[in-house]
Design a protein around this motif. Structure first.
Motif, PDB file in Angstrom:
ATOM      1  N   ARG A   1       0.841  -1.148  -0.054  1.00  0.00           N
ATOM      2  CA  ARG A   1       0.091  -0.129  -0.010  1.00  0.00           C
ATOM      3  C   ARG A   1       0.998   1.322  -0.124  1.00  0.00           C
ATOM      4  O   ARG A   1       0.578   2.417  -0.714  1.00  0.00           O
ATOM      5  CB  ARG A   1      -0.758  -0.169   1.250  1.00  0.00           C
ATOM      6  CG  ARG A   1      -2.033   1.209   1.101  1.00  0.00           C
ATOM      7  CD  ARG A   1      -2.327   1.565   2.567  1.00  0.00           C
ATOM      8  NE  ARG A   1      -2.736   0.297   3.466  1.00  0.00           N
ATOM      9  CZ  ARG A   1      -3.162   0.165   4.604  1.00  0.00           C
ATOM     10  NH1 ARG A   1      -2.848   1.286   5.319  1.00  0.00           N
ATOM     11  NH2 ARG A   1      -3.397  -0.904   5.343  1.00  0.00           N
ATOM     12  N   LEU A   2       1.942   1.342   0.672  1.00  0.00           N
ATOM     13  CA  LEU A   2       2.809   2.363   0.806  1.00  0.00           C
ATOM     14  C   LEU A   2       3.571   2.392  -0.466  1.00  0.00           C
ATOM     15  O   LEU A   2       3.907   3.539  -0.841  1.00  0.00           O
ATOM     16  CB  LEU A   2       3.870   2.299   2.019  1.00  0.00           C
ATOM     17  CG  LEU A   2       3.270   2.320   3.302  1.00  0.00           C
ATOM     18  CD1 LEU A   2       4.391   2.314   4.263  1.00  0.00           C
ATOM     19  CD2 LEU A   2       2.538   3.431   3.596  1.00  0.00           C
ATOM     20  N   GLU A   3       3.978   1.369  -1.074  1.00  0.00           N
ATOM     21  CA  GLU A   3       4.669   1.567  -2.529  1.00  0.00           C
ATOM     22  C   GLU A   3       3.761   2.108  -3.413  1.00  0.00           C
ATOM     23  O   GLU A   3       4.111   2.995  -4.175  1.00  0.00           O
ATOM     24  CB  GLU A   3       4.920   0.169  -2.844  1.00  0.00           C
ATOM     25  CG  GLU A   3       6.282  -0.379  -2.151  1.00  0.00           C
ATOM     26  CD  GLU A   3       6.203  -2.022  -2.449  1.00  0.00           C
ATOM     27  OE1 GLU A   3       7.492  -2.291  -1.845  1.00  0.00           O
ATOM     28  OE2 GLU A   3       5.947  -2.539  -3.168  1.00  0.00           O
ATOM     29  N   GLN A   4       2.526   1.825  -3.468  1.00  0.00           N
ATOM     30  CA  GLN A   4       1.466   2.103  -4.529  1.00  0.00           C
ATOM     31  C   GLN A   4       1.327   3.895  -4.216  1.00  0.00           C
ATOM     32  O   GLN A   4       1.132   4.559  -5.034  1.00  0.00           O
ATOM     33  CB  GLN A   4       0.299   1.487  -4.484  1.00  0.00           C
ATOM     34  CG  GLN A   4      -0.658   1.933  -5.568  1.00  0.00           C
ATOM     35  CD  GLN A   4      -0.155   1.934  -6.957  1.00  0.00           C
ATOM     36  OE1 GLN A   4       0.511   0.945  -7.201  1.00  0.00           O
ATOM     37  NE2 GLN A   4      -0.232   2.763  -7.526  1.00  0.00           N
ATOM     38  N   GLY A   5       0.941   4.033  -2.860  1.00  0.00           N
ATOM     39  CA  GLY A   5       0.896   5.364  -2.401  1.00  0.00           C
ATOM     40  C   GLY A   5       1.930   6.331  -3.085  1.00  0.00           C
ATOM     41  O   GLY A   5       1.743   7.474  -3.370  1.00  0.00           O
ATOM     42  N   ALA A   6       3.247   5.789  -2.541  1.00  0.00           N
ATOM     43  CA  ALA A   6       4.382   6.798  -3.177  1.00  0.00           C
ATOM     44  C   ALA A   6       4.501   6.983  -4.561  1.00  0.00           C
ATOM     45  O   ALA A   6       4.742   8.083  -5.224  1.00  0.00           O
ATOM     46  CB  ALA A   6       5.592   5.978  -2.549  1.00  0.00           C
ATOM     47  N   LYS A   7       3.987   6.091  -5.446  1.00  0.00           N
ATOM     48  CA  LYS A   7       4.131   5.869  -6.842  1.00  0.00           C
ATOM     49  C   LYS A   7       2.926   6.967  -7.345  1.00  0.00           C
ATOM     50  O   LYS A   7       3.265   8.134  -8.066  1.00  0.00           O
ATOM     51  CB  LYS A   7       3.918   4.494  -7.401  1.00  0.00           C
ATOM     52  CG  LYS A   7       4.017   4.417  -8.782  1.00  0.00           C
ATOM     53  CD  LYS A   7       3.819   3.259  -9.388  1.00  0.00           C
ATOM     54  CE  LYS A   7       3.625   3.353 -11.192  1.00  0.00           C
ATOM     55  NZ  LYS A   7       3.110   1.736 -11.421  1.00  0.00           N
ATOM     56  N   SER A   8       2.012   6.887  -6.530  1.00  0.00           N
ATOM     57  CA  SER A   8       0.873   7.612  -7.071  1.00  0.00           C
ATOM     58  C   SER A   8       1.008   9.205  -6.712  1.00  0.00           C
ATOM     59  O   SER A   8       0.629  10.048  -7.477  1.00  0.00           O
ATOM     60  CB  SER A   8      -0.566   7.231  -6.309  1.00  0.00           C
ATOM     61  OG  SER A   8      -0.969   5.937  -6.769  1.00  0.00           O
ATOM     62  N   TYR A   9       1.652   9.505  -5.648  1.00  0.00           N
ATOM     63  CA  TYR A   9       2.181  10.758  -4.849  1.00  0.00           C
ATOM     64  C   TYR A   9       2.861  11.413  -6.035  1.00  0.00           C
ATOM     65  O   TYR A   9       2.743  12.534  -6.666  1.00  0.00           O
ATOM     66  CB  TYR A   9       2.595  10.805  -3.854  1.00  0.00           C
ATOM     67  CG  TYR A   9       2.928  12.094  -3.306  1.00  0.00           C
ATOM     68  CD1 TYR A   9       2.064  12.833  -2.303  1.00  0.00           C
ATOM     69  CD2 TYR A   9       4.176  12.673  -3.512  1.00  0.00           C
ATOM     70  CE1 TYR A   9       2.042  13.991  -1.953  1.00  0.00           C
ATOM     71  CE2 TYR A   9       4.234  14.043  -3.210  1.00  0.00           C
ATOM     72  CZ  TYR A   9       3.578  14.783  -2.365  1.00  0.00           C
ATOM     73  OH  TYR A   9       3.693  15.881  -1.898  1.00  0.00           O
ATOM     74  N   TRP A  10       4.041  10.505  -6.477  1.00  0.00           N
ATOM     75  CA  TRP A  10       4.777  11.123  -7.314  1.00  0.00           C
ATOM     76  C   TRP A  10       4.224  11.555  -8.651  1.00  0.00           C
ATOM     77  O   TRP A  10       4.685  12.407  -9.189  1.00  0.00           O
ATOM     78  CB  TRP A  10       6.172  10.012  -7.488  1.00  0.00           C
ATOM     79  CG  TRP A  10       7.201  10.494  -8.389  1.00  0.00           C
ATOM     80  CD1 TRP A  10       7.420  10.288  -9.810  1.00  0.00           C
ATOM     81  CD2 TRP A  10       8.221  11.414  -8.008  1.00  0.00           C
ATOM     82  NE1 TRP A  10       8.648  10.634 -10.304  1.00  0.00           N
ATOM     83  CE2 TRP A  10       9.035  11.712  -9.238  1.00  0.00           C
ATOM     84  CE3 TRP A  10       8.634  12.263  -7.075  1.00  0.00           C
ATOM     85  CZ2 TRP A  10       9.978  12.575  -9.467  1.00  0.00           C
ATOM     86  CZ3 TRP A  10       9.412  13.315  -7.164  1.00  0.00           C
ATOM     87  CH2 TRP A  10      10.453  13.218  -8.199  1.00  0.00           C
ATOM     88  N   GLU A  11       3.357  10.529  -9.292  1.00  0.00           N
ATOM     89  CA  GLU A  11       2.813  10.815 -10.428  1.00  0.00           C
ATOM     90  C   GLU A  11       2.070  12.146 -10.541  1.00  0.00           C
ATOM     91  O   GLU A  11       1.975  13.069 -11.686  1.00  0.00           O
ATOM     92  CB  GLU A  11       2.252   9.774 -11.188  1.00  0.00           C
ATOM     93  CG  GLU A  11       3.039   8.647 -11.326  1.00  0.00           C
ATOM     94  CD  GLU A  11       2.316   7.240 -11.650  1.00  0.00           C
ATOM     95  OE1 GLU A  11       1.043   7.107 -11.468  1.00  0.00           O
ATOM     96  OE2 GLU A  11       2.967   6.275 -12.131  1.00  0.00           O
ATOM     97  N   GLN A  12       1.601  12.370  -9.303  1.00  0.00           N
ATOM     98  CA  GLN A  12       0.574  13.637  -9.358  1.00  0.00           C
ATOM     99  C   GLN A  12       1.353  14.877  -9.098  1.00  0.00           C
ATOM    100  O   GLN A  12       1.051  15.738  -9.714  1.00  0.00           O
ATOM    101  CB  GLN A  12      -0.427  13.279  -8.438  1.00  0.00           C
ATOM    102  CG  GLN A  12      -1.498  14.333  -8.434  1.00  0.00           C
ATOM    103  CD  GLN A  12      -2.666  13.808  -7.357  1.00  0.00           C
ATOM    104  OE1 GLN A  12      -2.793  12.827  -6.917  1.00  0.00           O
ATOM    105  NE2 GLN A  12      -3.792  14.785  -7.315  1.00  0.00           N
ATOM    106  N   TYR A  13       2.303  14.758  -8.162  1.00  0.00           N
ATOM    107  CA  TYR A  13       3.183  16.082  -7.957  1.00  0.00           C
ATOM    108  C   TYR A  13       4.640  16.056  -7.934  1.00  0.00           C
ATOM    109  O   TYR A  13       5.085  17.248  -8.034  1.00  0.00           O
ATOM    110  CB  TYR A  13       2.477  16.223  -6.124  1.00  0.00           C
ATOM    111  CG  TYR A  13       1.320  16.150  -5.715  1.00  0.00           C
ATOM    112  CD1 TYR A  13       0.297  17.177  -6.084  1.00  0.00           C
ATOM    113  CD2 TYR A  13       0.817  15.120  -4.827  1.00  0.00           C
ATOM    114  CE1 TYR A  13      -0.865  17.224  -5.754  1.00  0.00           C
ATOM    115  CE2 TYR A  13      -0.516  15.065  -4.749  1.00  0.00           C
ATOM    116  CZ  TYR A  13      -1.586  16.061  -5.054  1.00  0.00           C
ATOM    117  OH  TYR A  13      -2.792  15.930  -4.719  1.00  0.00           O
ATOM    118  N   GLY A  14       5.141  15.136  -8.186  1.00  0.00           N
ATOM    119  CA  GLY A  14       6.802  15.023  -8.198  1.00  0.00           C
ATOM    120  C   GLY A  14       7.463  14.906  -9.521  1.00  0.00           C
ATOM    121  O   GLY A  14       8.593  15.471  -9.755  1.00  0.00           O
ATOM    122  N   ALA A  15       6.720  14.327 -10.639  1.00  0.00           N
ATOM    123  CA  ALA A  15       7.623  14.008 -11.684  1.00  0.00           C
ATOM    124  C   ALA A  15       7.609  15.133 -12.483  1.00  0.00           C
ATOM    125  O   ALA A  15       6.999  16.238 -12.178  1.00  0.00           O
ATOM    126  CB  ALA A  15       6.435  12.964 -12.585  1.00  0.00           C
TER     127      ALA A  15
END
Length: 352
Positions: free
Chosen positions: A324-338
């Motif tokens: 869950r934390l892995e998927q959450g980190a990936k989703s956060y990055w794609e929305q705000y960090g990439a």
């Protein structure tokens, strides 16, 4: 569809840090619309232009919009650049410590990291053409060796952005890898009681967990600069290549983050998010575009060795929580960090 917008970048920019955002420009508008030129920045002092910033102009027909991206370790802003720009993006934004008079233009962006942007011939080309463009305005004040060295470091030490997005299978069993710097300690930067001790707490906690295979530690800057005796049980003998670091980090069941030099968001936080890792972290000191949430995209832990030991053991023994934390980190990055997401936060978007 051909882009109507053009990006003009100050050729004095520190390419080692700015490559992340330039990659975003190219993806948004195409490489033919990304240019380096000193003209829009000639009235800005060299002191401000050579700080940890990327300054650029977005040209759309007769309209121009001026931007600053500050990737320095400190939350503090440059007054001259703030007055010059329309939008001031800051990696280490701290709204609480920053006077309200600066809030109007200020936008918090997620931590980034250096990437390999071009092939060797193109890196050499941009290094020398930007050196010539910069020398016309910087004259004798420009350190040629230092300037070219940043292009060399970008090419030799960093990897393409796509490398962060590729997945590898984690090994069976409980494996944790962590490699970081043992920072120097002095009267201004009390790193032994800060980042060094925090990282040592994590390393020692990992070594105490039965059945956990731990690899890594802190790399000393040298006995004359680092407090090696205080952290002798947490020292790692040598550095590793970027490719090796990335492979081992992707294999690690959990990664560790803590505020780094001057309490900044270090590159590792951005890299961990980009790789979609299960991140365990102490409390962050500075703001983000949107806060990371404990239990959703990060696991916040108390800065104590025993608390870290319990948190690591919990994550290792609860696979669904880790995923869950892995998927959450990936989703956060794609929305705000990439790269493109970061530029979107500043109002820089695709023409279509």
């Amino acid at each position: 569809m051909k882009s109507k917008r053009k990006i003009i970048i100050d050729p004095l920019v520190n390419i080692y840090y700015a490559s992340f955002y330039i990659y975003g420009f190219i993806k948004l508008y195409g490489k033919c619309n990304v240019k380096f030129h000193s003209e829009p920045f000639k009235n800005i002092s060299l002191t401000s232009r050579t700080k940890g910033v990327l300054i650029f102009v977005v040209v759309n027909g007769k309209e121009q919009r001026k931007y600053v991206i500050n990737f320095d370790d400190s939350y503090k802003l440059d007054d001259e650049l703030y007055d010059w720009c329309d939008v001031y993006g800051n990696v280490n934004t701290n709204y609480y410590l920053t006077p309200e008079k600066y809030h109007n233009k200020l936008i918090s962006i997620a931590p980034s990291f250096g990437i390999k942007l071009w092939s060797l011939p193109k890196t050499v080309y941009y290094a020398f053409t930007n050196l010539l463009k910069s020398k016309r305005c910087a004259r004798a004040t420009l350190n040629t060796r230092n300037f070219l060295g940043k292009y060399k470091r970008m090419y030799k030490l960093r990897v393409p952005y796509s490398n962060y997005r590729s997945k590898i299978k984690q090994p069976e069993g409980h494996y944790v890898f962590h490699l970081s710097t043992l920072w120097y300690n002095d009267e201004w930067n009390k790193n032994d009681e800060g980042v060094n001790k925090t990282r040592a707490n994590f390393i020692r906690a990992c070594k105490q967990i039965q059945g956990l295979v731990f690899e890594g530690g802190m790399v000393s800057q040298g006995a004359d600069r680092s407090s090696e005796k205080l952290f002798s049980d947490s020292i790692y003998a040598s550095t590793v290549s970027m490719n090796t670091w990335m492979k081992k980090t992707k294999e690690s069941a959990v990664v560790f983050n803590t505020p780094a030099f001057w309490n900044c968001h270090g590159w590792k936080l951005g890299e961990y998010l980009a790789m979609g890792k299960c991140i365990m972290s102490t409390e962050l000191s500075n703001d983000l575009p949107v806060p990371l949430e404990h239990g959703k995209n990060i696991h916040i832990v108390e800065n104590k060795q025993e608390a870290m030991k319990e948190a690591i053991a919990y994550i290792l023994n609860h696979r669904e929580y880790r995923l869950r934390l892995e998927q959450g980190a990936k989703s956060y990055w794609e929305q705000y960090g990439a790269p493109i997401a970061a530029l979107n936060l500043l109002g820089i978007k695709n023409d279509s």
